[in-house]
Design a protein around this motif. Structure first.
Motif, mmCIF file in Angstrom:
data_model
loop_
_atom_site.group_PDB
_atom_site.id
_atom_site.type_symbol
_atom_site.label_atom_id
_atom_site.label_comp_id
_atom_site.label_asym_id
_atom_site.label_seq_id
_atom_site.Cartn_x
_atom_site.Cartn_y
_atom_site.Cartn_z
ATOM 1 N N LEU A 11 -15.085 -53.157 -28.769
ATOM 2 C CA LEU A 11 -13.914 -54.021 -28.942
ATOM 3 C C LEU A 11 -12.688 -53.453 -28.224
ATOM 4 O O LEU A 11 -11.928 -54.208 -27.600
ATOM 5 N N LEU A 12 -12.480 -52.145 -28.289
ATOM 6 C CA LEU A 12 -11.342 -51.524 -27.601
ATOM 7 C C LEU A 12 -11.462 -51.682 -26.085
ATOM 8 O O LEU A 12 -10.488 -52.023 -25.411
ATOM 9 N N VAL A 13 -12.653 -51.447 -25.552
ATOM 10 C CA VAL A 13 -12.870 -51.596 -24.108
ATOM 11 C C VAL A 13 -12.680 -53.052 -23.694
ATOM 12 O O VAL A 13 -12.014 -53.346 -22.692
ATOM 13 N N ALA A 14 -13.224 -53.977 -24.475
ATOM 14 C CA ALA A 14 -13.053 -55.409 -24.173
ATOM 15 C C ALA A 14 -11.581 -55.794 -24.216
ATOM 16 O O ALA A 14 -11.089 -56.545 -23.357
ATOM 17 N N LEU A 17 -9.878 -54.440 -21.058
ATOM 18 C CA LEU A 17 -10.217 -55.247 -19.887
ATOM 19 C C LEU A 17 -9.520 -56.608 -19.924
ATOM 20 O O LEU A 17 -9.034 -57.092 -18.900
ATOM 21 N N ALA A 18 -9.446 -57.188 -21.103
ATOM 22 C CA ALA A 18 -8.746 -58.479 -21.234
ATOM 23 C C ALA A 18 -7.260 -58.324 -20.944
ATOM 24 O O ALA A 18 -6.657 -59.155 -20.251
ATOM 25 N N TYR A 19 -6.662 -57.244 -21.448
ATOM 26 C CA TYR A 19 -5.241 -56.992 -21.174
ATOM 27 C C TYR A 19 -5.011 -56.785 -19.679
ATOM 28 O O TYR A 19 -4.073 -57.339 -19.100
ATOM 29 N N ALA A 20 -5.873 -55.995 -19.038
ATOM 30 C CA ALA A 20 -5.730 -55.741 -17.600
ATOM 31 C C ALA A 20 -5.789 -57.047 -16.813
ATOM 32 O O ALA A 20 -5.063 -57.224 -15.835
ATOM 33 N N ALA A 21 -6.626 -57.963 -17.233
ATOM 34 C CA ALA A 21 -6.768 -59.250 -16.539
ATOM 35 C C ALA A 21 -5.483 -60.072 -16.584
ATOM 36 O O ALA A 21 -5.271 -60.931 -15.727
ATOM 37 N N THR A 22 -4.607 -59.794 -17.552
ATOM 38 C CA THR A 22 -3.355 -60.555 -17.651
ATOM 39 C C THR A 22 -2.259 -60.000 -16.755
ATOM 40 O O THR A 22 -1.189 -60.607 -16.641
ATOM 41 N N SER A 141 -3.056 -57.629 -6.084
ATOM 42 C CA SER A 141 -3.542 -56.704 -7.108
ATOM 43 C C SER A 141 -4.910 -57.175 -7.584
ATOM 44 O O SER A 141 -5.015 -57.972 -8.517
ATOM 45 N N PRO A 142 -5.979 -56.677 -6.952
ATOM 46 C CA PRO A 142 -7.309 -57.029 -7.452
ATOM 47 C C PRO A 142 -7.509 -56.426 -8.851
ATOM 48 O O PRO A 142 -6.717 -55.605 -9.308
ATOM 49 N N PHE A 143 -8.575 -56.803 -9.519
ATOM 50 C CA PHE A 143 -8.769 -56.386 -10.908
ATOM 51 C C PHE A 143 -8.708 -54.869 -11.084
ATOM 52 O O PHE A 143 -8.098 -54.385 -12.037
ATOM 53 N N ILE A 144 -9.294 -54.111 -10.168
ATOM 54 C CA ILE A 144 -9.286 -52.646 -10.325
ATOM 55 C C ILE A 144 -7.853 -52.113 -10.292
ATOM 56 O O ILE A 144 -7.503 -51.186 -11.022
ATOM 57 N N THR A 145 -6.996 -52.707 -9.467
ATOM 58 C CA THR A 145 -5.589 -52.304 -9.414
ATOM 59 C C THR A 145 -4.892 -52.673 -10.720
ATOM 60 O O THR A 145 -4.081 -51.904 -11.236
ATOM 61 N N LYS A 146 -5.209 -53.842 -11.250
ATOM 62 C CA LYS A 146 -4.637 -54.246 -12.530
ATOM 63 C C LYS A 146 -5.044 -53.273 -13.636
ATOM 64 O O LYS A 146 -4.227 -52.880 -14.469
ATOM 65 N N LEU A 147 -6.313 -52.868 -13.630
ATOM 66 C CA LEU A 147 -6.810 -51.927 -14.632
ATOM 67 C C LEU A 147 -6.112 -50.575 -14.488
ATOM 68 O O LEU A 147 -5.668 -49.984 -15.475
ATOM 69 N N MET A 148 -5.973 -50.104 -13.257
ATOM 70 C CA MET A 148 -5.286 -48.826 -13.020
ATOM 71 C C MET A 148 -3.827 -48.902 -13.467
ATOM 72 O O MET A 148 -3.276 -47.920 -13.964
ATOM 73 N N SER A 149 -3.205 -50.070 -13.307
ATOM 74 C CA SER A 149 -1.788 -50.214 -13.659
ATOM 75 C C SER A 149 -1.541 -50.085 -15.159
ATOM 76 O O SER A 149 -0.413 -49.871 -15.578
ATOM 77 N N VAL A 150 -2.593 -50.216 -15.961
ATOM 78 C CA VAL A 150 -2.463 -50.010 -17.402
ATOM 79 C C VAL A 150 -2.178 -48.528 -17.686
ATOM 80 O O VAL A 150 -1.461 -48.189 -18.617
ATOM 81 N N PHE A 151 -2.717 -47.648 -16.837
ATOM 82 C CA PHE A 151 -2.610 -46.203 -17.059
ATOM 83 C C PHE A 151 -1.603 -45.516 -16.137
ATOM 84 O O PHE A 151 -1.077 -44.468 -16.466
ATOM 85 N N PHE A 152 -1.376 -46.079 -14.944
ATOM 86 C CA PHE A 152 -0.498 -45.465 -13.951
ATOM 87 C C PHE A 152 0.599 -46.431 -13.558
ATOM 88 O O PHE A 152 0.332 -47.606 -13.297
ATOM 89 N N ASP A 153 1.827 -45.942 -13.453
ATOM 90 C CA ASP A 153 2.953 -46.765 -13.033
ATOM 91 C C ASP A 153 3.088 -46.648 -11.518
ATOM 92 O O ASP A 153 3.592 -45.654 -11.002
ATOM 93 N N MET A 154 2.604 -47.665 -10.804
ATOM 94 C CA MET A 154 2.613 -47.635 -9.351
ATOM 95 C C MET A 154 4.033 -47.561 -8.801
ATOM 96 O O MET A 154 4.283 -46.925 -7.783
#
Length: 175
Positions: A11-14, A17-22, A141-154
């Motif tokens: 559930l946490l991983v899902a 991933l859902a948050y990153a997609a937004t 920002s492809p999905f991988i960039t969106k996911l990375m942006s959750v952890f790193f401030d570009m």
């Protein structure tokens, strides 16, 4: 008990991933500095890729970096390819458009450590004895960039490099 823990992890991983997609589908990072020099002088330093080692912050991250220049000597069509350590990776930039002395647009292709295709842009606005120089990078920002942006401030990561580069450009232009 193990099934409950596994379920919580799923559930946490899902949720992550859902948050990153937004996250936004594109990004833009920019910094501006005021330089006491005419736009023509600064434009020449940016429009000639051979001069970038004097001010680019990425040159100092890997002094042993391999560089190849090709295409036009300056301006539209000038190409700079690099291959370096893990901090600078591998890629190619090509000046796509210039408007002397106010704008340089660069097509920027990163190949390693990850693939990305972006635009870098320098905008120069003369203000009396000074010039405001804005250095920006933007792109998708492809999905991988969106996911990375959750952890790193570009903005912070790239922004710091731009601040150093603009300070170096200021020192060269004013020196």
């Amino acid at each position: 008990m193990l099934k409950i823990i596994a379920g919580i992890i799923v559930l946490l991983v899902a949720g992550l991933l859902a948050y990153a997609a937004t996250r936004p589908d594109s990004f833009r990072v920019q910094r501006t500095a005021s330089i006491k020099a005419p736009p023509e002088k600064i434009f020449a330093l940016i429009n000639d890729l051979k001069g970038w080692p004097a001010w680019s912050p990425y040159e100092k991250k890997d002094p042993a970096m391999k560089r190849t220049l090709s295409g036009a000597a300056t301006g539209t069509g000038a190409i700079y390819e690099w291959q370096g350590n893990k901090e600078v990776g591998k890629g190619k930039m090509e000046i796509a458009d210039t408007t002397s002395p106010s704008k340089v647009v660069i097509k920027l292709d990163f190949l390693e450590p990850f693939e990305a295709h972006n635009i870098a842009e320098f905008d120069l606005q003369g203000k009396g004895e000074s010039t405001d120089v804005t250095w920006a990078i933007y792109g998708p920002s492809p999905f991988i960039t969106k996911l990375m942006s959750v952890f790193f401030d570009m903005d912070k990561m790239i922004g710091r490099d731009f601040e150093v580069g603009l300070a170096n450009l200021k020192a060269v232009a004013e020196g």
